[in-house]
Write a protein that holds these residues in place. Sequence first.
Motif, PDB file in Angstrom:
ATOM      1  N   THR A 146       5.561   9.722  -6.726  1.00 30.39           N
ATOM      2  CA  THR A 146       5.747   8.629  -7.687  1.00 30.39           C
ATOM      3  C   THR A 146       7.190   8.579  -8.183  1.00 30.39           C
ATOM      4  OG1 THR A 146       3.447   8.735  -8.390  1.00 30.39           O
ATOM      5  CG2 THR A 146       5.003   7.717  -9.918  1.00 30.39           C
ATOM      6  N   VAL A 147       7.749   7.371  -8.163  1.00 24.81           N
ATOM      7  CA  VAL A 147       9.112   7.131  -8.645  1.00 24.81           C
ATOM      8  C   VAL A 147       9.071   6.558 -10.055  1.00 24.81           C
ATOM      9  CG1 VAL A 147      11.242   5.859  -8.220  1.00 24.81           C
ATOM     10  CG2 VAL A 147       9.914   6.718  -6.295  1.00 24.81           C
ATOM     11  N   ILE A 148       8.135   5.642 -10.300  1.00 26.97           N
ATOM     12  CA  ILE A 148       8.005   5.036 -11.632  1.00 26.97           C
ATOM     13  C   ILE A 148       6.536   4.738 -11.907  1.00 26.97           C
ATOM     14  CG2 ILE A 148       8.393   2.671 -10.813  1.00 26.97           C
ATOM     15  CD1 ILE A 148       9.795   2.160 -13.540  1.00 26.97           C
ATOM     16  N   SER A 149       6.164   4.951 -13.147  1.00 24.80           N
ATOM     17  CA  SER A 149       4.844   4.604 -13.647  1.00 24.80           C
ATOM     18  C   SER A 149       5.080   4.038 -15.036  1.00 24.80           C
ATOM     19  CB  SER A 149       3.969   5.859 -13.707  1.00 24.80           C
ATOM     20  OG  SER A 149       2.668   5.515 -14.103  1.00 24.80           O
ATOM     21  N   ARG A 150       4.687   2.779 -15.232  1.00 27.88           N
ATOM     22  CA  ARG A 150       5.049   2.106 -16.472  1.00 27.88           C
ATOM     23  C   ARG A 150       3.993   1.058 -16.831  1.00 27.88           C
ATOM     24  NH1 ARG A 150      10.718   0.377 -17.709  1.00 27.88           N
ATOM     25  NH2 ARG A 150      10.416  -0.665 -19.653  1.00 27.88           N
ATOM     26  N   ILE A 151       3.806   0.850 -18.128  1.00 29.52           N
ATOM     27  CA  ILE A 151       2.949  -0.240 -18.601  1.00 29.52           C
ATOM     28  C   ILE A 151       3.665  -0.951 -19.745  1.00 29.52           C
ATOM     29  CG2 ILE A 151       1.640   1.248 -20.181  1.00 29.52           C
ATOM     30  CD1 ILE A 151      -0.827  -0.564 -19.485  1.00 29.52           C
ATOM     31  N   ASP A 152       3.642  -2.270 -19.698  1.00 32.38           N
ATOM     32  CA  ASP A 152       4.202  -3.109 -20.759  1.00 32.38           C
ATOM     33  C   ASP A 152       3.078  -4.004 -21.264  1.00 32.38           C
ATOM     34  OD1 ASP A 152       6.972  -2.305 -20.435  1.00 32.38           O
ATOM     35  OD2 ASP A 152       6.976  -3.474 -18.594  1.00 32.38           O
ATOM     36  N   ILE A 153       2.877  -4.039 -22.566  1.00 34.59           N
ATOM     37  CA  ILE A 153       1.957  -5.015 -23.157  1.00 34.59           C
ATOM     38  C   ILE A 153       2.843  -6.044 -23.835  1.00 34.59           C
ATOM     39  CG2 ILE A 153       0.097  -5.418 -24.806  1.00 34.59           C
ATOM     40  CD1 ILE A 153      -0.961  -2.647 -24.100  1.00 34.59           C
ATOM     41  N   VAL A 154       2.672  -7.294 -23.394  1.00 33.60           N
ATOM     42  CA  VAL A 154       3.615  -8.364 -23.709  1.00 33.60           C
ATOM     43  C   VAL A 154       2.873  -9.565 -24.289  1.00 33.60           C
ATOM     44  CG1 VAL A 154       5.350  -9.910 -22.688  1.00 33.60           C
ATOM     45  CG2 VAL A 154       5.019  -7.620 -21.746  1.00 33.60           C
ATOM     46  N   GLU A 165       0.805  -1.215   0.000  1.00 37.72           N
ATOM     47  CA  GLU A 165       0.000   0.000   0.000  1.00 37.72           C
ATOM     48  C   GLU A 165       0.845   1.274   0.000  1.00 37.72           C
ATOM     49  OE1 GLU A 165      -3.862   1.891   2.300  1.00 37.72           O
ATOM     50  OE2 GLU A 165      -2.872   0.134   3.134  1.00 37.72           O
ATOM     51  N   LYS A 166       0.520   2.148  -0.961  1.00 35.66           N
ATOM     52  CA  LYS A 166       1.153   3.457  -1.146  1.00 35.66           C
ATOM     53  C   LYS A 166       2.641   3.403  -1.476  1.00 35.66           C
ATOM     54  CE  LYS A 166      -2.223   5.687   1.790  1.00 35.66           C
ATOM     55  NZ  LYS A 166      -2.485   6.476   2.978  1.00 35.66           N
ATOM     56  N   ARG A 167       3.175   2.215  -1.815  1.00 35.27           N
ATOM     57  CA  ARG A 167       4.598   2.076  -2.147  1.00 35.27           C
ATOM     58  C   ARG A 167       4.830   1.397  -3.490  1.00 35.27           C
ATOM     59  NH1 ARG A 167       8.090   5.335   0.522  1.00 35.27           N
ATOM     60  NH2 ARG A 167       7.400   5.532   2.629  1.00 35.27           N
ATOM     61  N   ILE A 168       4.273   0.192  -3.647  1.00 31.93           N
ATOM     62  CA  ILE A 168       4.531  -0.606  -4.858  1.00 31.93           C
ATOM     63  C   ILE A 168       3.230  -1.251  -5.320  1.00 31.93           C
ATOM     64  CG2 ILE A 168       5.728  -2.605  -5.818  1.00 31.93           C
ATOM     65  CD1 ILE A 168       7.922  -2.150  -3.744  1.00 31.93           C
ATOM     66  N   GLU A 169       2.989  -1.161  -6.622  1.00 35.05           N
ATOM     67  CA  GLU A 169       1.848  -1.850  -7.214  1.00 35.05           C
ATOM     68  C   GLU A 169       2.286  -2.411  -8.556  1.00 35.05           C
ATOM     69  OE1 GLU A 169      -2.598  -0.912  -8.896  1.00 35.05           O
ATOM     70  OE2 GLU A 169      -1.815   0.371  -7.306  1.00 35.05           O
ATOM     71  N   HIS A 170       2.409  -3.723  -8.629  1.00 38.17           N
ATOM     72  CA  HIS A 170       2.681  -4.443  -9.873  1.00 38.17           C
ATOM     73  C   HIS A 170       1.429  -5.262 -10.116  1.00 38.17           C
ATOM     74  CE1 HIS A 170       7.300  -4.444  -9.023  1.00 38.17           C
ATOM     75  NE2 HIS A 170       6.810  -3.234  -9.209  1.00 38.17           N
ATOM     76  N   ARG A 171       0.716  -4.970 -11.193  1.00 38.48           N
ATOM     77  CA  ARG A 171      -0.557  -5.649 -11.432  1.00 38.48           C
ATOM     78  C   ARG A 171      -0.759  -5.930 -12.911  1.00 38.48           C
ATOM     79  NH1 ARG A 171      -4.791  -2.072 -13.088  1.00 38.48           N
ATOM     80  NH2 ARG A 171      -4.075   0.095 -13.070  1.00 38.48           N
ATOM     81  N   ILE A 172      -1.690  -6.809 -13.186  1.00 40.96           N
ATOM     82  CA  ILE A 172      -2.087  -7.124 -14.553  1.00 40.96           C
ATOM     83  C   ILE A 172      -3.343  -6.315 -14.855  1.00 40.96           C
ATOM     84  CG2 ILE A 172      -2.983  -8.931 -16.073  1.00 40.96           C
ATOM     85  CD1 ILE A 172       0.008  -9.201 -15.515  1.00 40.96           C
ATOM     86  N   ARG A 173      -3.301  -5.520 -15.930  1.00 41.83           N
ATOM     87  CA  ARG A 173      -4.480  -4.735 -16.316  1.00 41.83           C
ATOM     88  C   ARG A 173      -5.420  -5.571 -17.165  1.00 41.83           C
ATOM     89  NH1 ARG A 173      -8.475  -3.445 -17.992  1.00 41.83           N
ATOM     90  NH2 ARG A 173      -9.304  -1.379 -18.457  1.00 41.83           N
ATOM     91  N   PHE A 174      -4.875  -6.381 -18.064  1.00 43.85           N
ATOM     92  CA  PHE A 174      -5.688  -7.341 -18.807  1.00 43.85           C
ATOM     93  C   PHE A 174      -4.830  -8.539 -19.163  1.00 43.85           C
ATOM     94  CE2 PHE A 174      -4.127  -4.754 -22.442  1.00 43.85           C
ATOM     95  CZ  PHE A 174      -3.628  -5.756 -23.256  1.00 43.85           C
ATOM     96  N   GLY A 175      -5.491  -9.620 -19.508  1.00 42.20           N
ATOM     97  CA  GLY A 175      -4.822 -10.867 -19.869  1.00 42.20           C
ATOM     98  C   GLY A 175      -5.585 -12.028 -19.276  1.00 42.20           C
ATOM     99  N   ARG A 176      -5.351 -13.196 -19.825  1.00 42.22           N
ATOM    100  CA  ARG A 176      -6.047 -14.403 -19.357  1.00 42.22           C
ATOM    101  C   ARG A 176      -5.029 -15.360 -18.733  1.00 42.22           C
ATOM    102  NH1 ARG A 176      -8.426 -13.540 -24.592  1.00 42.22           N
ATOM    103  NH2 ARG A 176     -10.549 -12.773 -24.349  1.00 42.22           N
ATOM    104  N   ALA A 177      -4.884 -15.239 -17.438  1.00 45.28           N
ATOM    105  CA  ALA A 177      -3.946 -16.114 -16.723  1.00 45.28           C
ATOM    106  C   ALA A 177      -4.517 -17.532 -16.680  1.00 45.28           C
ATOM    107  CB  ALA A 177      -3.717 -15.599 -15.312  1.00 45.28           C
ATOM    108  N   VAL A 178      -3.629 -18.516 -16.773  1.00 45.59           N
ATOM    109  CA  VAL A 178      -4.052 -19.914 -16.696  1.00 45.59           C
ATOM    110  C   VAL A 178      -3.696 -20.537 -15.351  1.00 45.59           C
ATOM    111  CG1 VAL A 178      -4.007 -20.268 -19.195  1.00 45.59           C
ATOM    112  CG2 VAL A 178      -1.944 -20.719 -17.849  1.00 45.59           C
ATOM    113  N   ALA A 223       5.490   2.696  -8.521  1.00 50.15           N
ATOM    114  CA  ALA A 223       6.193   2.730  -7.240  1.00 50.15           C
ATOM    115  C   ALA A 223       6.311   4.171  -6.780  1.00 50.15           C
ATOM    116  CB  ALA A 223       7.584   2.102  -7.359  1.00 50.15           C
ATOM    117  N   ALA A 224       6.320   4.351  -5.454  1.00 49.24           N
ATOM    118  CA  ALA A 224       6.429   5.692  -4.875  1.00 49.24           C
ATOM    119  C   ALA A 224       7.327   5.644  -3.652  1.00 49.24           C
ATOM    120  CB  ALA A 224       5.047   6.204  -4.485  1.00 49.24           C
ATOM    121  N   ASN A 225       7.800   6.829  -3.270  1.00 48.68           N
ATOM    122  CA  ASN A 225       8.525   6.966  -2.012  1.00 48.68           C
ATOM    123  C   ASN A 225       7.863   8.097  -1.222  1.00 48.68           C
ATOM    124  OD1 ASN A 225       9.494   9.401  -3.077  1.00 48.68           O
ATOM    125  ND2 ASN A 225      11.486   8.542  -3.619  1.00 48.68           N
TER     126      ASN A 225
END
Length: 163
Positions: free
Chosen positions: A67-75, A22-35, A61-63
């Motif tokens: 905010t320290v980093i804001s990024r999205i990768d579509i893979v 909470e309020k520090r790091i969030e790595h999440r999937i916005r879309f995709g079909r996990a198996v 991520a924040a300190n």
Amino acid sequence: MMSFPRAVPRGELTSVELTWIEKRIEHRIRFGRAVHETIVNRRRRVLAFAPDSVFAFVRWAANDFGTVISRIDIVRAVRPREPYQTLPHIRPGGEMLLRITGWDKVERVLQLIDAIEAIGIHPADAAPDYWRQSHNRLVAGGAPRAYSLEQHQAFRLRKRATS
């Protein structure tokens, strides 16, 4: 917990490590079909994706100062023995369709995803070329074109013709 699909051996899956502090790091999937999903603890879990599936991985991520980093990768998850790019938190890696850093541009990609969902298409089913084109336009400071039902239909027909 999801179980591994019978058709895909465990070693052929692409795994993504997700974290939430909470309020520090969030790595999440916005879309995709996990198996498959493995819950490591209340802050960490690992999702697995079958080869050729597409997913969006959002990292923030924040300190104490903001905010320290804001990024999205579509893979695209790769097949065994297929070349791939390595990425943090993604094993073994994947084919990068879009890679955007900076909140303003990340927010724009999230809006593109919302627009695709609004026309009734799961973003993981959108044409990979659309994500590449959106990446190129955003990096060049331009505005990506909207994804249309006609574009999606053409992609599906082209995919069916080459199968």
